[in-house]
Design an enzyme around this catalytic site. Sequence first.
Site, PDB file in Angstrom:
ATOM      1  N   ASP A 103     -11.141   2.184   3.943  1.00  0.00           N
ATOM      2  CA  ASP A 103     -11.435   0.750   3.783  1.00  0.00           C
ATOM      3  C   ASP A 103     -12.944   0.503   3.645  1.00  0.00           C
ATOM      4  O   ASP A 103     -13.362  -0.573   3.237  1.00  0.00           O
ATOM      5  CB  ASP A 103     -10.963  -0.018   5.024  1.00  0.00           C
ATOM      6  CG  ASP A 103      -9.634  -0.732   4.812  1.00  0.00           C
ATOM      7  OD1 ASP A 103      -9.329  -1.088   3.665  1.00  0.00           O
ATOM      8  OD2 ASP A 103      -8.915  -0.943   5.808  1.00  0.00           O
ATOM      9  N   LYS A 126       0.843  -1.203   0.000  1.00  0.00           N
ATOM     10  CA  LYS A 126       0.000   0.000   0.000  1.00  0.00           C
ATOM     11  C   LYS A 126       0.876   1.251   0.000  1.00  0.00           C
ATOM     12  O   LYS A 126       0.591   2.229  -0.688  1.00  0.00           O
ATOM     13  CB  LYS A 126      -0.925   0.001   1.225  1.00  0.00           C
ATOM     14  CG  LYS A 126      -2.059  -1.010   1.100  1.00  0.00           C
ATOM     15  CD  LYS A 126      -2.782  -1.253   2.413  1.00  0.00           C
ATOM     16  CE  LYS A 126      -3.748  -2.422   2.268  1.00  0.00           C
ATOM     17  NZ  LYS A 126      -4.319  -2.876   3.542  1.00  0.00           N
ATOM     18  N   GLN A 162      -4.665  -2.001   9.617  1.00  0.00           N
ATOM     19  CA  GLN A 162      -4.463  -3.316   9.000  1.00  0.00           C
ATOM     20  C   GLN A 162      -4.998  -4.411   9.923  1.00  0.00           C
ATOM     21  O   GLN A 162      -4.680  -4.450  11.110  1.00  0.00           O
ATOM     22  CB  GLN A 162      -2.955  -3.516   8.707  1.00  0.00           C
ATOM     23  CG  GLN A 162      -2.646  -4.782   7.933  1.00  0.00           C
ATOM     24  CD  GLN A 162      -3.271  -4.796   6.535  1.00  0.00           C
ATOM     25  OE1 GLN A 162      -3.372  -3.781   5.872  1.00  0.00           O
ATOM     26  NE2 GLN A 162      -3.714  -5.965   6.105  1.00  0.00           N
TER      27      GLN A 162
HETATM   28  N1  GUN Z   1      -6.554  -7.371   6.069  1.00  0.00           N
HETATM   29  C1  GUN Z   1      -6.864  -8.127   4.989  1.00  0.00           C
HETATM   30  N2  GUN Z   1      -7.497  -7.384   4.048  1.00  0.00           N
HETATM   31  C2  GUN Z   1      -7.600  -6.140   4.557  1.00  0.00           C
HETATM   32  C3  GUN Z   1      -8.142  -4.917   4.067  1.00  0.00           C
HETATM   33  O1  GUN Z   1      -8.697  -4.821   2.977  1.00  0.00           O
HETATM   34  N3  GUN Z   1      -8.028  -3.847   4.897  1.00  0.00           N
HETATM   35  C4  GUN Z   1      -7.447  -3.917   6.116  1.00  0.00           C
HETATM   36  N4  GUN Z   1      -7.401  -2.815   6.857  1.00  0.00           N
HETATM   37  N5  GUN Z   1      -6.935  -5.021   6.603  1.00  0.00           N
HETATM   38  C5  GUN Z   1      -7.001  -6.130   5.833  1.00  0.00           C
END
Ligand code: GUN
Length: 299
Positions: free
Chosen positions: A125, A58, A102
């Site tokens: 998200d 990211k 995350q």
């Molecule tokens: N862990 C696995 N997929 C995601 C996601 O799309 N966002 C976040 N914040 N954590 C994750």
Amino acid sequence: MLDNKNVKLIDGKKIAAEIKKEIAAEVKRMEAEGKRCPHLAAVLVGEDGASKTYVASKEKASNEVGFTSSVYRYPATITEEELLSAIDFLNNDNEIDGFIIQLPLPKHINESRIIEAISPKKDVDGFNPVNVGKMILGFSTFLPATPFGIQMLLERSNIETEGKHCVVLGRSNIVGTPMANMLSRNASNANCTVTLCHSKTKNLAEITRQADILIVAVGKPYFVKADMVKEGVVIIDVGIHRVDDSTSEKGYKIVGDVDFDNVASKCSYISPVPGGVGPMTIVSLLSNTLKAYRENVNK
Ligand code: GUN
């Protein structure tokens, strides 16, 4: 092996690169107007390897499109109260347009409480219940990354969705449930008749064989077999698994939830793993951050 020349591979890598270019051009335009860049922050708790990899990707993608990116790292021993105060800081820092926590979080932390604490305006998200509610009602909001990415894949591959029977396998909060909702809306790249299947669904293959579009997010390698789909189906494979492969130098290969080698020749379109849905999820996050930024600077 893909032996049917009529099957089209949905090239997520290429589509993601195109969208990233568009976002980068938009950032350049804003810079030329003297505006600051969009800023995406991520919170990483603990040392989970997969989470570290996701956050690093990211960060890399943010930098590629010209965003400012920052990562707030905390040990797995952080308390819930400490994490809540970190969120409070991010919610109130006007230079940060959007942020993500995350997941998964360590077991002693109540994930729902954390997600609810994220300001809906910065929840890129799309996990906060306020944004989930807006999504269900069709209001403008941050759509969750994977289903949003899938919708963009369908759109940019010119796959008609209106009136199609879309079968979604898996009802997770981050993929299956929002995907089923989004595709059933009266909106572009939607208007499907949707069936949502899950672990308790009876006669699963009977249902999947009716799918014009099959979205697979079950988390099991090779789950969808050739006898579970009809000729001409469009398949989007959300799975990502590492399986042993003695023929590869690394000793493993990456596969999806679909038995690609045996299923692909029946499809009109199929998204491969890797290179299908995966590259699109980060692009969705960038796109949501751009939206958060516009709303933040224009408020
Ligand atoms: N862990 C696995 N997929 C995601 C996601 O799309 N966002 C976040 N914040 N954590 C994750």
